[in-house]
Design an enzyme around this catalytic site. Structure first.
Site, PDB file in Angstrom:
ATOM      1  N   LYS A 169       0.846  -1.200   0.000  1.00  0.00           N
ATOM      2  CA  LYS A 169       0.000   0.000   0.000  1.00  0.00           C
ATOM      3  C   LYS A 169       0.883   1.253   0.000  1.00  0.00           C
ATOM      4  O   LYS A 169       2.103   1.159  -0.099  1.00  0.00           O
ATOM      5  CB  LYS A 169      -0.970  -0.051   1.176  1.00  0.00           C
ATOM      6  CG  LYS A 169      -1.809  -1.346   1.239  1.00  0.00           C
ATOM      7  CD  LYS A 169      -2.837  -1.464   0.129  1.00  0.00           C
ATOM      8  CE  LYS A 169      -3.401  -2.861  -0.063  1.00  0.00           C
ATOM      9  NZ  LYS A 169      -4.298  -3.341   0.976  1.00  0.00           N
TER      10      LYS A 169
HETATM   11  C1  LIG Z   1      -5.254  -4.473   1.296  1.00  0.00           C
HETATM   12  C2  LIG Z   1      -6.732  -4.295   1.344  1.00  0.00           C
HETATM   13  C3  LIG Z   1      -7.510  -4.638   2.463  1.00  0.00           C
HETATM   14  C4  LIG Z   1      -6.954  -5.390   3.620  1.00  0.00           C
HETATM   15  O1  LIG Z   1      -5.877  -4.768   4.197  1.00  0.00           O
HETATM   16  P1  LIG Z   1      -5.026  -5.526   5.320  1.00  0.00           P
HETATM   17  O2  LIG Z   1      -4.327  -4.390   6.012  1.00  0.00           O
HETATM   18  O3  LIG Z   1      -4.091  -6.429   4.598  1.00  0.00           O
HETATM   19  O4  LIG Z   1      -5.970  -6.241   6.200  1.00  0.00           O
HETATM   20  C5  LIG Z   1      -8.850  -4.340   2.457  1.00  0.00           C
HETATM   21  N1  LIG Z   1      -9.427  -3.749   1.396  1.00  0.00           N
HETATM   22  C6  LIG Z   1      -8.728  -3.420   0.300  1.00  0.00           C
HETATM   23  C7  LIG Z   1      -9.423  -2.758  -0.823  1.00  0.00           C
HETATM   24  C8  LIG Z   1      -7.366  -3.706   0.230  1.00  0.00           C
HETATM   25  O5  LIG Z   1      -6.679  -3.407  -0.877  1.00  0.00           O
END
Ligand SMILES: *Cc1c(COP(=O)(O)O)cnc(C)c1O
Length: 386
Positions: free
Chosen positions: A188
């Site tokens: 991210k």
């Molecule tokens: C990465 C992601 C999540 C989950 O994030 P985590 O921190 O890995 O639990 C949820 N929604 C979207 C759209 C994502 O890209």
């Protein structure tokens, strides 16, 4: 292999983590509230709760909004499974709203139509979860207006979108939602290793999420059913979880947050270079508008299949063979076996399924160099022209 996404860790990040490791507190120390205040301040939200993942933040958001058995949550099929699973954790049902093929976000027109039908059938959702796909904000004012009309609550899944802005204001200020969720997974925009955050302007929602983040335990005498037995005393007043973030993670997050603007600026530069060099190929390229400024988490191209000899799968394989770590975000959630077993079928959300047959995520991350990007561009040109 050039990956589709990866973290950028600098010496400052390493030093920030090492400082915590040498300190008294590895968890429940001062770094977590400092990180929370920094993100809340940066986004313009009143409250922020750091947790161990965005998945946990989505779960807490649903619980705080009272989602439970017999309730309904709607989200988009083009998202990571967690955006839907949060409802299932609460015993609620999930349904989806098809995407707008231009933004790849939940279609506001499809949402409005589905709400009108649901109102007649008496099956309105309690929560709608718009996902700012690839970092481009959804049309939140329109979704908020529908929320006012039909009485649903809104949780923004902004896992892709810290650093994005909507109508000139940062995503995360919750102007058009009850709660906004960020993810700090390494692919991210900024990372804490694993981690997430829930932001809200509602003190009661913040308090409930804080309670449930840590076992449902309180040390606040005002919330107990009798005077504390002594200075050691706490009470469990609800069934919560251990969804806490560590100080190690928060220190990394604080340090990364200092470079958020630089990360997003570099991502935008890469997006502009892709746009410039891929524009003459038989592809549909992603965009943004001044109102919906993306954080450019992903760069997803769509193949114009009638103009390309190779199949989608062949183009994908050719790129992988050329050392480009392309990926596909996402397999429509309703076609996953778990959701099919709940009654969903291929064909239910045609725009999402058409997207799935055309989409490829190209490498996009702040540490991607121009030279590497040029390699990607050449490989794409070759793969779709052969
Ligand atoms: C990465 C992601 C999540 C989950 O994030 P985590 O921190 O890995 O639990 C949820 N929604 C979207 C759209 C994502 O890209």
């Amino acid at each position: 292999m050039i990956p589709y996404g990866r973290q950028e860790i600098g010496d400052d990040d390493v030093e920030a983590v090492a400082t915590v490791l040498r300190s008294e507190w590895l968890t429940q120390g001062p770094a977590v509230p400092r990180f929370e205040r920094a993100v809340a301040g940066r986004c313009g939200a009143a409250h922020a709760l750091a947790v161990n993942s965005a998945t946990s933040a989505l779960h807490l958001a649903c619980l705080a909004l009272g989602l439970g058995q017999g309730d309904l949550l709607w989200t988009t099929p083009i998202t990571f499974v967690a955006s839907a699973n949060c409802a299932r954790y609460c015993g609620a049902e999930v349904d989806f709203v098809d995407i707008d093929p231009c933004t790849c976000n939940m279609s506001v027109a499809a949402l409005a139509e589905k709400l009108a039908r649901a109102a007649v059938a008496g099956r309105l959702p309690k929560i709608v979860v718009p996902v700012h796909f690839a970092g481009r904000p959804c049309d939140m004012a329109a979704i908020h207006a529908l929320g006012q009309r039909y009485g649903f609550r809104i949780v923004e899944d902004a896992s892709h979108a810290i650093g994005a802005s909507y109508r000139g204001e940062p995503v995360g200020n919750c102007r058009y939602s009850d709660i906004t969720v960020f993810s700090f997974h390494p692919v991210k925009i900024i990372t804490t290793g694993e981690g997430g955050m829930a932001l809200t302007n509602d003190a009661a929602l913040a308090e409930t999420m804080a309670l449930l983040r840590s076992h449902g335990i309180t040390r606040d005498p005002a919330r107990m059913d009798h005077e504390p037995d002594g200075p050691w005393y706490y009470q469990q007043i609800a069934l919560g979880f251990n969804y806490r973030m560590t100080d190690i993670q928060a220190a990394l997050g604080l340090s990364q947050l200092q470079r958020l603007d630089a990360f997003v600026a570099r991502r935008r530069e890469l997006a502009e270079r892709y746009q410039q060099h891929l524009t003459d190929l038989p592809l549909t390229l992603p965009g943004e508008t001044p109102e919906e400024r993306s954080a450019w988490h992903l760069y997803v191209i769509r193949l114009r299949r009638e103009q390309i000899r190779r199949t989608h799968r062949e183009v994908f394989a050719a790129l992988r063979a050329a050392g480009i770590g392309v990926n596909l975000h996402y397999i429509p959630v309703h076609t996953q076996p778990y959701y099919r077993q709940l009654g969903f079928r291929p064909g239910d959300f045609p725009e999402a399924e058409r997207y799935y047959a055309e989409a490829i995520s190209l490498p996009m991350y702040a540490a991607l160099g121009d030279d590497q990007q040029d390699e990607v561009i050449s490989a794409v040109a070759e793969a779709v022209s052969a």
